[in-house]
Design a protein around this motif. Structure first.
Motif, PDB file in Angstrom:
ATOM      1  N   LEU A 167      51.754  87.580  26.346  1.00  0.00           N
ATOM      2  CA  LEU A 167      50.645  88.314  25.727  1.00  0.00           C
ATOM      3  C   LEU A 167      49.288  87.819  26.213  1.00  0.00           C
ATOM      4  CD1 LEU A 167      51.921  88.568  22.034  1.00  0.00           C
ATOM      5  CD2 LEU A 167      52.222  90.189  23.918  1.00  0.00           C
ATOM      6  N   GLY A 168      49.246  86.626  26.783  1.00  0.00           N
ATOM      7  CA  GLY A 168      47.984  86.065  27.257  1.00  0.00           C
ATOM      8  C   GLY A 168      47.072  85.619  26.127  1.00  0.00           C
ATOM      9  N   LEU A 169      47.665  85.097  25.038  1.00  0.00           N
ATOM     10  CA  LEU A 169      46.865  84.659  23.890  1.00  0.00           C
ATOM     11  C   LEU A 169      47.522  83.463  23.230  1.00  0.00           C
ATOM     12  CD1 LEU A 169      48.467  85.611  21.083  1.00  0.00           C
ATOM     13  CD2 LEU A 169      47.664  87.841  21.829  1.00  0.00           C
ATOM     14  N   SER A 170      46.763  82.824  22.342  1.00  0.00           N
ATOM     15  CA  SER A 170      47.295  81.678  21.606  1.00  0.00           C
ATOM     16  C   SER A 170      46.759  81.696  20.182  1.00  0.00           C
ATOM     17  CB  SER A 170      46.886  80.367  22.291  1.00  0.00           C
ATOM     18  OG  SER A 170      45.481  80.213  22.251  1.00  0.00           O
ATOM     19  N   TYR A 171      47.458  80.979  19.307  1.00  0.00           N
ATOM     20  CA  TYR A 171      47.007  80.874  17.917  1.00  0.00           C
ATOM     21  C   TYR A 171      47.224  79.451  17.428  1.00  0.00           C
ATOM     22  CZ  TYR A 171      51.988  81.420  16.874  1.00  0.00           C
ATOM     23  OH  TYR A 171      53.360  81.254  16.826  1.00  0.00           O
ATOM     24  N   LEU A 172      46.419  79.075  16.449  1.00  0.00           N
ATOM     25  CA  LEU A 172      46.502  77.739  15.859  1.00  0.00           C
ATOM     26  C   LEU A 172      47.669  77.701  14.878  1.00  0.00           C
ATOM     27  CD1 LEU A 172      45.265  74.901  15.389  1.00  0.00           C
ATOM     28  CD2 LEU A 172      43.770  75.970  13.681  1.00  0.00           C
ATOM     29  N   ALA A 173      48.644  76.831  15.151  1.00  0.00           N
ATOM     30  CA  ALA A 173      49.812  76.732  14.285  1.00  0.00           C
ATOM     31  C   ALA A 173      49.684  75.605  13.266  1.00  0.00           C
ATOM     32  CB  ALA A 173      51.070  76.514  15.127  1.00  0.00           C
ATOM     33  N   ARG A 174      48.973  74.521  13.657  1.00  0.00           N
ATOM     34  CA  ARG A 174      48.900  73.359  12.771  1.00  0.00           C
ATOM     35  C   ARG A 174      47.740  72.469  13.190  1.00  0.00           C
ATOM     36  NH1 ARG A 174      52.162  68.214  12.748  1.00  0.00           N
ATOM     37  NH2 ARG A 174      53.008  68.908  14.736  1.00  0.00           N
ATOM     38  N   THR A 175      47.121  71.825  12.226  1.00  0.00           N
ATOM     39  CA  THR A 175      46.080  70.830  12.478  1.00  0.00           C
ATOM     40  C   THR A 175      46.391  69.593  11.658  1.00  0.00           C
ATOM     41  OG1 THR A 175      44.405  72.563  12.755  1.00  0.00           O
ATOM     42  CG2 THR A 175      43.597  70.342  12.376  1.00  0.00           C
ATOM     43  N   THR A 176      46.221  68.432  12.279  1.00  0.00           N
ATOM     44  CA  THR A 176      46.331  67.180  11.525  1.00  0.00           C
ATOM     45  C   THR A 176      45.030  66.405  11.687  1.00  0.00           C
ATOM     46  OG1 THR A 176      47.296  65.942  13.375  1.00  0.00           O
ATOM     47  CG2 THR A 176      48.824  67.035  11.878  1.00  0.00           C
ATOM     48  N   TRP A 177      44.626  65.711  10.627  1.00  0.00           N
ATOM     49  CA  TRP A 177      43.433  64.872  10.665  1.00  0.00           C
ATOM     50  C   TRP A 177      43.493  63.919   9.482  1.00  0.00           C
ATOM     51  CZ3 TRP A 177      43.835  69.452   8.360  1.00  0.00           C
ATOM     52  CH2 TRP A 177      43.224  69.645   7.123  1.00  0.00           C
ATOM     53  N   ALA A 178      43.050  62.697   9.731  1.00  0.00           N
ATOM     54  CA  ALA A 178      42.949  61.683   8.666  1.00  0.00           C
ATOM     55  C   ALA A 178      44.165  61.698   7.739  1.00  0.00           C
ATOM     56  CB  ALA A 178      41.664  61.896   7.873  1.00  0.00           C
ATOM     57  N   ARG A 179      45.356  61.708   8.316  1.00  0.00           N
ATOM     58  CA  ARG A 179      46.620  61.701   7.561  1.00  0.00           C
ATOM     59  C   ARG A 179      46.824  62.935   6.701  1.00  0.00           C
ATOM     60  NH1 ARG A 179      46.848  55.381   5.619  1.00  0.00           N
ATOM     61  NH2 ARG A 179      46.715  54.500   7.697  1.00  0.00           N
ATOM     62  N   ARG A 180      46.124  64.000   7.021  1.00  0.00           N
ATOM     63  CA  ARG A 180      46.344  65.283   6.331  1.00  0.00           C
ATOM     64  C   ARG A 180      46.838  66.306   7.338  1.00  0.00           C
ATOM     65  NH1 ARG A 180      40.807  66.391   3.366  1.00  0.00           N
ATOM     66  NH2 ARG A 180      40.058  65.414   5.263  1.00  0.00           N
ATOM     67  N   GLU A 181      47.353  67.417   6.827  1.00  0.00           N
ATOM     68  CA  GLU A 181      47.910  68.444   7.699  1.00  0.00           C
ATOM     69  C   GLU A 181      47.683  69.817   7.088  1.00  0.00           C
ATOM     70  OE1 GLU A 181      51.983  68.471   9.888  1.00  0.00           O
ATOM     71  OE2 GLU A 181      52.327  69.331   7.896  1.00  0.00           O
ATOM     72  N   GLU A 182      47.403  70.785   7.956  1.00  0.00           N
ATOM     73  CA  GLU A 182      47.313  72.180   7.519  1.00  0.00           C
ATOM     74  C   GLU A 182      48.122  73.024   8.492  1.00  0.00           C
ATOM     75  OE1 GLU A 182      44.036  75.312   5.797  1.00  0.00           O
ATOM     76  OE2 GLU A 182      43.384  73.373   6.586  1.00  0.00           O
ATOM     77  N   ARG A 183      48.974  73.899   7.934  1.00  0.00           N
ATOM     78  CA  ARG A 183      49.835  74.754   8.759  1.00  0.00           C
ATOM     79  C   ARG A 183      49.466  76.216   8.570  1.00  0.00           C
ATOM     80  NH1 ARG A 183      54.651  72.752  10.794  1.00  0.00           N
ATOM     81  NH2 ARG A 183      55.033  70.567  10.287  1.00  0.00           N
ATOM     82  N   TYR A 184      49.705  77.000   9.609  1.00  0.00           N
ATOM     83  CA  TYR A 184      49.468  78.442   9.568  1.00  0.00           C
ATOM     84  C   TYR A 184      50.750  79.119  10.031  1.00  0.00           C
ATOM     85  CZ  TYR A 184      44.743  76.627   9.529  1.00  0.00           C
ATOM     86  OH  TYR A 184      43.608  75.911   9.219  1.00  0.00           O
ATOM     87  N   ASP A 185      51.350  79.918   9.150  1.00  0.00           N
ATOM     88  CA  ASP A 185      52.620  80.571   9.459  1.00  0.00           C
ATOM     89  C   ASP A 185      52.378  82.028   9.841  1.00  0.00           C
ATOM     90  OD1 ASP A 185      54.172  78.283   8.881  1.00  0.00           O
ATOM     91  OD2 ASP A 185      54.020  78.713   6.733  1.00  0.00           O
ATOM     92  N   TYR A 186      52.599  82.336  11.115  1.00  0.00           N
ATOM     93  CA  TYR A 186      52.434  83.703  11.638  1.00  0.00           C
ATOM     94  C   TYR A 186      53.766  84.427  11.481  1.00  0.00           C
ATOM     95  CZ  TYR A 186      47.828  82.657  13.481  1.00  0.00           C
ATOM     96  OH  TYR A 186      46.486  82.349  13.596  1.00  0.00           O
ATOM     97  N   LEU A 187      53.751  85.536  10.724  1.00  0.00           N
ATOM     98  CA  LEU A 187      54.997  86.178  10.314  1.00  0.00           C
ATOM     99  C   LEU A 187      55.303  87.479  11.026  1.00  0.00           C
ATOM    100  CD1 LEU A 187      54.488  85.693   6.465  1.00  0.00           C
ATOM    101  CD2 LEU A 187      55.718  84.196   8.055  1.00  0.00           C
ATOM    102  N   GLY A 188      54.299  88.322  11.230  1.00  0.00           N
ATOM    103  CA  GLY A 188      54.531  89.635  11.815  1.00  0.00           C
ATOM    104  C   GLY A 188      53.552  89.940  12.918  1.00  0.00           C
ATOM    105  N   ILE A 189      53.879  90.926  13.750  1.00  0.00           N
ATOM    106  CA  ILE A 189      53.022  91.295  14.859  1.00  0.00           C
ATOM    107  C   ILE A 189      53.068  92.805  15.045  1.00  0.00           C
ATOM    108  CG2 ILE A 189      54.876  90.990  16.568  1.00  0.00           C
ATOM    109  CD1 ILE A 189      52.753  89.966  18.538  1.00  0.00           C
ATOM    110  N   GLU A 190      51.922  93.384  15.435  1.00  0.00           N
ATOM    111  CA  GLU A 190      51.887  94.824  15.725  1.00  0.00           C
ATOM    112  C   GLU A 190      50.793  95.120  16.730  1.00  0.00           C
ATOM    113  OE1 GLU A 190      50.525  97.430  12.595  1.00  0.00           O
ATOM    114  OE2 GLU A 190      49.347  95.829  11.687  1.00  0.00           O
ATOM    115  N   ALA A 191      51.026  96.172  17.501  1.00  0.00           N
ATOM    116  CA  ALA A 191      50.013  96.656  18.439  1.00  0.00           C
ATOM    117  C   ALA A 191      49.152  97.678  17.711  1.00  0.00           C
ATOM    118  CB  ALA A 191      50.671  97.290  19.658  1.00  0.00           C
ATOM    119  N   LEU A 192      47.842  97.605  17.897  1.00  0.00           N
ATOM    120  CA  LEU A 192      46.930  98.571  17.290  1.00  0.00           C
ATOM    121  C   LEU A 192      46.696  99.720  18.248  1.00  0.00           C
ATOM    122  CD1 LEU A 192      44.335  96.075  15.763  1.00  0.00           C
ATOM    123  CD2 LEU A 192      46.388  97.034  14.715  1.00  0.00           C
TER     124      LEU A 192
END
Length: 193
Positions: A167-192
């Motif tokens: 697809l020629g693209l990227s997305y942020l799946a997870r970030t960690t910092w100072a012993r913390r973590e945040e996740r992003y769950d990508y579930l569906g995809i569609e063409a507009l």
């Protein structure tokens, strides 16, 4: 037998609906857990615009060179960029010369960050992992995991990106910092359209 044919037809039409790289012209939208969406569109040569929207909340646009390297981030309000929110990231090479991810490779670079009139130069280190696959509903794509480290970051920030070469693209799946973590769950995809 008729029922099985109907189910197979449904499955093949769903698989046929999976966007390819040419869908960037009109847009590719991802559904994210929590009600957020991220829409990717071609912004210019070697640049993809990613618009992240929270239902009933803020909208943020990120420009990605080669669909991966962040070169600008800004808030969007009423369809227009909010100038005071704009931060730019100037790399040592122009977008067309930035490396595409290759499994096992590493790219170290220095980036000039301009935010609210202040300039700062920061080193960035990109590590590209082995190809694997990722699925969004019935759609499966090759994925190259990318780990971004900021050696000068006091909070040990590490970003984990999923790059989709088809697809020629990227997305942020997870970030960690100072012993913390945040996740992003990508579930569906569609063409507009």
């Amino acid at each position: 037998m008729l029922r099985l044919s109907f189910v197979l037809a449904l499955l093949s039409s769903a698989a046929g609906a999976c966007p390819g790289g040419d869908a960037l012209e009109h847009g590719i939208r991802f559904e994210i857990a929590g009600g957020e969406t991220e829409t990717f569109r071609r912004h210019g040569p070697n640049v993809v615009a990613a618009t992240y929207a929270i239902a009933g909340g803020p909208v943020r646009q990120v420009l990605l060179a080669q669909g991966l390297y962040m070169i600008e981030v800004a808030d969007i309000q009423d369809g227009a960029l909010v100038p005071p929110s704009r931060t730019t990231y100037t790399f040592e090479v122009e977008p067309g010369r930035m490396p595409r991810p290759v499994a096992g490779a590493v790219w170290e670079t220095r980036v000039t960050v301009s935010e609210d009139g202040d300039l700062m130069v920061e080193p960035q280190r990109y590590s590209y992992g082995a190809e694997t696959q990722v699925s969004f509903g019935p759609c499966t794509y090759v994925m190259i995991p990318v780990e971004i480290r900021y050696p000068q970051a006091a909070d040990d920030t590490v970003e984990f990106i999923h790059y989709l070469p088809e697809l020629g693209l990227s997305y942020l799946a997870r970030t960690t910092w100072a012993r913390r973590e945040e996740r992003y769950d990508y579930l569906g995809i569609e063409a507009l359209e």
